[in-house]
Design a protein around this motif. Structure first.
Motif, short mmCIF file in Angstrom:
data_model
loop_
_atom_site.label_atom_id
_atom_site.label_comp_id
_atom_site.label_asym_id
_atom_site.label_seq_id
_atom_site.Cartn_x
_atom_site.Cartn_y
_atom_site.Cartn_z
N ASN A 12 0.82 -1.21 0.00
CA ASN A 12 0.00 0.00 0.00
C ASN A 12 0.86 1.26 0.00
OD1 ASN A 12 -2.48 -1.31 -0.07
ND2 ASN A 12 -2.62 -1.44 2.15
N THR A 17 -1.23 -2.53 -6.34
CA THR A 17 -2.39 -3.39 -6.10
C THR A 17 -1.92 -4.83 -5.90
OG1 THR A 17 -2.71 -3.94 -8.44
CG2 THR A 17 -3.83 -1.94 -7.60
N GLN A 18 -2.79 -5.63 -5.30
CA GLN A 18 -2.47 -7.05 -5.15
C GLN A 18 -2.30 -7.70 -6.52
OE1 GLN A 18 -5.64 -8.66 -2.74
NE2 GLN A 18 -4.49 -8.35 -0.86
N ASN A 33 -3.66 -12.31 -1.60
CA ASN A 33 -4.68 -11.86 -0.65
C ASN A 33 -4.71 -12.77 0.57
OD1 ASN A 33 -7.69 -12.23 0.34
ND2 ASN A 33 -7.43 -10.12 -0.35
#
Length: 67
Positions: A12, A17-18, A33
């Motif tokens: 972050n 982004t993941q 995730n």
């Protein structure tokens, strides 16, 4: 704090982004995730690949294990 939480904070902080990190490292976003959520362990080899291919920088290894 767990390693997955630290990984999420680093991601972050870099504005990643993941999906972007997972794709760069050759993993699925769902897998990343689950690691960040603490549902999966983070093997050292996987951590190394995510950190290196996710462009976190060399200090990320130390930050992930420091706390």
């Amino acid at each position: 704090m767990r390693v997955g939480q630290r990984l999420r904070e680093l991601r972050n902080a870099r504005g990643l982004t993941q999906v972007a990190v997972a794709e760069r490292a050759g993993y699925g976003a769902k897998y990343l995730n689950e690691i960040e959520a603490g549902k999966r362990d983070l093997p050292l080899t996987t951590m190394q690949k995510i950190v290196e291919d996710g462009h976190y920088g060399a200090r990320a290894h130390l930050i992930l294990w420091a706390r």
